[in-house]
Write an enzyme that holds these catalytic residues in place. Structure first.
Site, PDB file in Angstrom:
ATOM      1  CD  GLU A 313      -2.755  -1.224   2.446  1.00 41.69           C
ATOM      2  OE1 GLU A 313      -3.938  -1.497   2.267  1.00 41.69           O
ATOM      3  OE2 GLU A 313      -2.255  -0.999   3.548  1.00 41.69           O
TER       4      GLU A 313
HETATM    5  C1  TNX Z   1      -4.420  -4.020   4.840  1.00 45.48           C
HETATM    6  S1  TNX Z   1      -2.796  -6.316   4.174  1.00 45.48           S
HETATM    7  C2  TNX Z   1      -3.145  -3.801   5.295  1.00 45.48           C
HETATM    8  C3  TNX Z   1      -2.935  -3.370   6.684  1.00 45.48           C
HETATM    9  C4  TNX Z   1      -4.223  -3.144   7.406  1.00 45.48           C
HETATM   10  C5  TNX Z   1      -5.194  -4.232   7.049  1.00 45.48           C
HETATM   11  C6  TNX Z   1      -6.479  -4.173   7.816  1.00 45.48           C
HETATM   12  C7  TNX Z   1      -1.711  -5.300   4.171  1.00 45.48           C
HETATM   13  C8  TNX Z   1      -0.473  -5.769   3.654  1.00 45.48           C
HETATM   14  N1  TNX Z   1      -1.998  -4.082   4.598  1.00 45.48           N
HETATM   15  O1  TNX Z   1      -2.140  -2.220   6.711  1.00 45.48           O
HETATM   16  O2  TNX Z   1      -3.969  -3.156   8.772  1.00 45.48           O
HETATM   17  O3  TNX Z   1      -5.460  -4.163   5.678  1.00 45.48           O
HETATM   18  O4  TNX Z   1      -7.268  -5.296   7.563  1.00 45.48           O
END
Ligand code: TNX
Length: 511
Positions: A313
């Site tokens: 992300e």
């Molecule tokens: C996605 S999965 C994220 C996390 C969040 C999560 C909450 C991923 C690699 N990143 O930063 O905490 O969703 O469900």
């Protein structure tokens, strides 16, 4: 109902298991072990004593007598395999190495039961070995901080299910949780905050060593994650010179209004749940030197082979910068002697070191681009760890009305939905040989206490452990079987005051 006289009360279910004659326990029962297995004997005796109140004397090396548990190293293929029998009133656990013996003792604890005549072990003849080498649980200690004691408690809960990897998500926007020498502000300033405005915290290097040692004694490898280049808002609080300005997207703005949370401000602690607004300064030699330092210290503290550098992300980073950065970060991990693991987005890296591990967190029905990113790790001679978010994410609500958890991953995840999937059919072209294992992450935006951790993890993690260990084609790899077996874990959870979720999907009364 599948659970009958012949199905043993085991999760995960062994490769081969036959019911046998039960072994009655008395207060004279002993654990007898060769000297190299005294540690496994001690851990078993402690757990057996806690349940039964019996003393369980530990004896090095004698001949077992009826009622004893005997641990022995025997056999030639190491790697978690073990053999357990209950013939002639003696429980024997044999394995080529101490890890196998330990997993055998976890099986034995699930065979412990009592009736009107007292305590006994269900009789069994078991030949067992796992499907996957990597059977992971992740705890996000960044959104909410969990003490050394809480983490060790979680280690015990997951070890009981033959989970052998604990991935610690040590850094994120809301807080930095590990002492790094030479950067005192990371812990003095960037560790104070947590999601929801709750108290922060951090592990000193000694604390972290303590967790690693506690895990290692239970044959669990710790995978530390330093999330880069995104999820690094906390670094802006301590070392702003290594970070880019905060990027506020329309989505983040809308989300913060909806949740009533403040927007992130560069250099100030962030307590909301937004993602994707922070980035390290990626092309910068100072940032690279900082990360090198961090990776070097984390690697030195971590005996296991892996170091996770995040990579998820990164909305605040351009595609080109991301590709170049992830290649350098992965190379830096190799440079400190570890195998890189990263979230699947890092499959976009300009170059992946051979053997790198990609952690897939897309849905069970993958978006083609995400599947491609995961396959890039296999193409580079590495492998994939599967954490499909709509099945393996322990932070998803069980149902719409559940008080804890999120729903972004295709809505709530029932116990059944967390079980009814197979790792080999998630990503086209990625089958068992390309899969190092599976992992169930527990993100902690809404999870504030160890009781919350227990509630979100159990019972779903039990089913996921069954997927990770048991053969794909086993008769017991069905929802009907696993729900009955999970029900029979409840007495041990009750005895340990574990606050599992008493889901209506599980026929608990069988216990
Ligand atoms: C996605 S999965 C994220 C996390 C969040 C999560 C909450 C991923 C690699 N990143 O930063 O905490 O969703 O469900």
């Amino acid at each position: 109902m599948v659970i009958g006289d012949t199905t043993l009360p085991l999760v995960p279910y062994p490769v081969q298991a036959r019911a046998g004659a039960p072994v009655r326990l008395t207060d004279r029962a002993r654990v007898v072990a060769e000297p190299a297995l005294l540690d496994e004997a001690r851990l078993l005796a402690l757990d057996l004593s806690a349940r039964t109140g019996f003393g369980f004397e530990i004896v090095a090396d004698p001949d077992p007598t009826p009622g004893d548990v005997a641990l022995r190293r025997l056999g030639s293929t190491p790697g978690d395999a073990y053999h357990l029998t209950t013939a002639d009133g003696v429980v024997r656990i044999e394995a080529p190495d101490d890890a196998g013996v330990f997993w055998g003792t976890r099986t034995l604890l699930q065979l412990l039961d009592h009736d009107a005549d007292g305590w006994f072990f269900h009789g069994a003849e078991i030949e067992d070995a796992p499907r996957f080498a990597y059977r992971g649980a992740m705890l996000d200690v960044a959104r909410h901080f969990f003490s050394v004691r809480d983490v060790c408690h979680y280690i015990d809960l997951v070890a009981a299910l033959k989970i052998n990897v604990l991935h610690l998500h040590l850094t994120d926007d809301q807080g930095w949780r590990l002492e790094i020498e030479g950067y005192p502000r990371l812990t003095a300033d960037a560790a104070r905050s947590a999601a929801g405005g709750d108290a922060g915290g951090f592990y000193t290097q000694d604390d972290y060593r303590e967790i690693v040692a506690y895990a290692a004694r239970r044959h669990i490898t710790v995978v530390p994650e330093i999330d880069t280049p995104g999820h690094t808002h906390a670094v802006t609080v301590a070392q702003p010179e290594f970070t880019e300005p905060t990027v506020i997207s329309d989505d983040l703005r809308a989300q913060s209004v909806e949740l009533g949370q403040d927007l992130p401000v560069h250099g100030r602690p962030y307590t909301g749940w937004g993602v994707g607004f922070s980035s390290l300064k990626t092309g910068d030699p100072g940032t690279d030197a900082f990360l090198d330092d961090v990776f070097r210290q984390v690697a030195a503290l971590t005996p296991g082979p892996w170091l996770h550098f995040g990579g998820d992300e990164c909305l605040g980073t351009s595609a080109e910068d991301f590709a170049a950065f992830t290649a350098r970060a992965a190379a830096a991990v190799v440079g400190v002697g570890k195998t890189p693991i990263a979230w699947h987005e890092a499959g976009k890296a300009a170059e992946l070191p051979p053997g790198s591990i990609g952690q897939y967190w897309g849905f069970l029905e993958p978006d083609p681009a995400q599947a491609e990113e995961a396959r890039a790790f296999v193409a580079a001679g590495g492998a994939v760890v599967l954490s499909p978010s709509d099945a393996a994410y322990l932070d998803m609500k069980y149902d719409e009305d559940f008080p804890l958890g999120l729903t972004w991953a295709n809505g709530p995840t029932s116990v059944r939905a967390s079980y009814e999937w197979d790792p080999a059919t998630v990503i086209a072209g990625v089958s068992d040989a390309d899969i190092l294992g599976i992992e169930a992450p527990l993100w902690t935006e809404t999870v504030r206490t160890i009781a919350d951790v227990e509630t979100m993890a159990l019972p779903r993690l039990a089913g996921i452990a069954d997927i990770a260990w048991s053969p794909r084609d086993a008769d017991t790899r069905t929802w009907e079987s696993v729900r009955g077996r999970i029900a029979r874990l409840a007495p041990a959870w009750h005895a340990g005051s574990v606050r599992f979720h008493p889901s209506e999907e599980i026929p608990w009364t069988q216990a």
